[in-house]
Design a protein around this motif. Structure first.
Motif, PDB file in Angstrom:
ATOM      1  N   SER A   1      90.600 -35.248 122.108  1.00 25.92           N
ATOM      2  CA  SER A   1      89.391 -34.993 121.315  1.00 25.92           C
ATOM      3  C   SER A   1      88.458 -33.987 122.003  1.00 25.92           C
ATOM      4  O   SER A   1      88.019 -34.205 123.127  1.00 25.92           O
ATOM      5  N   PRO A   2      88.084 -32.902 121.268  1.00 22.72           N
ATOM      6  CA  PRO A   2      87.105 -31.957 121.794  1.00 22.72           C
ATOM      7  C   PRO A   2      85.700 -32.188 121.248  1.00 22.72           C
ATOM      8  O   PRO A   2      84.804 -31.405 121.524  1.00 22.72           O
ATOM      9  N   PHE A   3      85.526 -33.281 120.459  1.00 19.03           N
ATOM     10  CA  PHE A   3      84.239 -33.465 119.768  1.00 19.03           C
ATOM     11  C   PHE A   3      83.965 -34.945 119.549  1.00 19.03           C
ATOM     12  O   PHE A   3      84.864 -35.707 119.184  1.00 19.03           O
ATOM     13  N   ALA A   4      82.715 -35.325 119.778  1.00 19.12           N
ATOM     14  CA  ALA A   4      82.296 -36.700 119.522  1.00 19.12           C
ATOM     15  C   ALA A   4      80.861 -36.701 119.010  1.00 19.12           C
ATOM     16  O   ALA A   4      80.063 -35.815 119.336  1.00 19.12           O
ATOM     17  N   VAL A   5      80.545 -37.678 118.197  1.00 19.32           N
ATOM     18  CA  VAL A   5      79.166 -37.920 117.770  1.00 19.32           C
ATOM     19  C   VAL A   5      78.663 -39.116 118.563  1.00 19.32           C
ATOM     20  O   VAL A   5      79.308 -40.168 118.590  1.00 19.32           O
ATOM     21  N   VAL A   6      77.532 -38.932 119.226  1.00 23.64           N
ATOM     22  CA  VAL A   6      76.940 -39.965 120.066  1.00 23.64           C
ATOM     23  C   VAL A   6      75.734 -40.545 119.338  1.00 23.64           C
ATOM     24  O   VAL A   6      74.808 -39.812 118.972  1.00 23.64           O
TER      25      VAL A   6
ATOM     26  N   HIS B   1      63.393 -48.650 117.713  1.00 20.35           N
ATOM     27  CA  HIS B   1      64.416 -48.659 116.668  1.00 20.35           C
ATOM     28  C   HIS B   1      64.509 -47.354 115.893  1.00 20.35           C
ATOM     29  O   HIS B   1      65.033 -47.334 114.780  1.00 20.35           O
ATOM     30  N   THR B   2      64.012 -46.264 116.473  1.00 16.07           N
ATOM     31  CA  THR B   2      64.300 -44.963 115.873  1.00 16.07           C
ATOM     32  C   THR B   2      65.727 -44.586 116.264  1.00 16.07           C
ATOM     33  O   THR B   2      66.178 -44.890 117.363  1.00 16.07           O
ATOM     34  N   MET B   3      66.426 -43.930 115.336  1.00 13.26           N
ATOM     35  CA  MET B   3      67.841 -43.667 115.522  1.00 13.26           C
ATOM     36  C   MET B   3      68.092 -42.201 115.861  1.00 13.26           C
ATOM     37  O   MET B   3      67.304 -41.319 115.509  1.00 13.26           O
ATOM     38  N   ASP B   4      69.204 -41.950 116.527  1.00  9.90           N
ATOM     39  CA  ASP B   4      69.591 -40.581 116.842  1.00  9.90           C
ATOM     40  C   ASP B   4      71.110 -40.482 116.829  1.00  9.90           C
ATOM     41  O   ASP B   4      71.798 -41.398 117.275  1.00  9.90           O
ATOM     42  N   ALA B   5      71.620 -39.390 116.290  1.00  7.54           N
ATOM     43  CA  ALA B   5      73.045 -39.082 116.357  1.00  7.54           C
ATOM     44  C   ALA B   5      73.173 -37.658 116.845  1.00  7.54           C
ATOM     45  O   ALA B   5      72.582 -36.739 116.259  1.00  7.54           O
TER      46      ALA B   5
END
Length: 201
Positions: free
Chosen positions: A39-44, A51-55
């Motif tokens: 895998s060359p790519f991931a979403v973290v 409880h604010t979210m981040d991707a």
């Protein structure tokens, strides 16, 4: 009707099949390891104490995330925009989720666990050969790992050339940011942006 309880939610869906539950692992097996290596790519994904979210997208050469052992992943922190949203969240909550993708493969790999930020020499040394050695490494202790079915990528036809959108379908990044921020300076061109990015790739 607003769905505001688990009981109401379950009335809309069948119970999960045993396979969907049994595939969840608490450690990385050979298939997870191989998936990560390709895998060359991931979403973290992360969350703050409020409880604010981040991707956040992360990428590199295939295998840029290293498997330290069957319960530990090491993610180098490559140069970015210095907002440090993910890193702030890790300090606040110590939790992280990952989705790994492999170009051309419709299945994905999901991993959830506990995370911390490491500047240990033994961790940094693993990435010393990189063009931009990281200042720190995200150490993830795996709690859940499971392969995710191909349906979402099949529906989206993400890897199909017929699904590719010309870059000209959108304004340049510079034009969009100027519009969003009300900036009156000339918008950075696509060529200028690529030249600026080149130093950090």
């Amino acid at each position: 009707m607003i769905i505001d309880s688990l009981d109401k939610l379950r009335t809309l869906y069948n119970a999960p099949k045993p396979r969907a539950l049994q595939k969840q692992l608490s450690a990385l097996d050979e298939h997870c390891r191989r998936f990560i290596a390709l895998s060359p790519f991931a979403v973290v994904s992360s969350t703050s104490a409020a409880h604010t979210m981040d991707a956040s997208p992360r990428g590199g050469a295939p295998g840029f995330v290293q498997v330290h052992d069957d319960r530990t992943l090491l993610i180098p922190d490559a140069p970015g925009n210095n907002r440090l949203d993910t890193l702030h969240n890790i300090i606040e909550t110590g939790t992280l989720g990952l989705i790994f993708l492999i170009p051309g493969v419709d299945e994905t790999l999901r991993i959830n666990g506990r995370a911390r930020l490491s500047c240990l020499a033994e961790h940094l040394q693993l990435f010393a050969v990189e063009k931009h050695p990281p200042k720190l490494v995200i150490e993830l202790q795996v709690q859940e790992a499971y392969l995710h079915c191909a349906k979402s990528l099949m529906r989206s036809k993400l890897w199909h050339t017929s699904s590719q959108v010309p870059r000209t379908a959108l304004p340049t990044m510079g034009q969009m940011i100027n519009s969003q921020t009300g900036a009156t300076t000339p918008a950075e061109t696509e060529e200028e942006m690529l030249a600026r990015y080149a130093a950090d790739l």
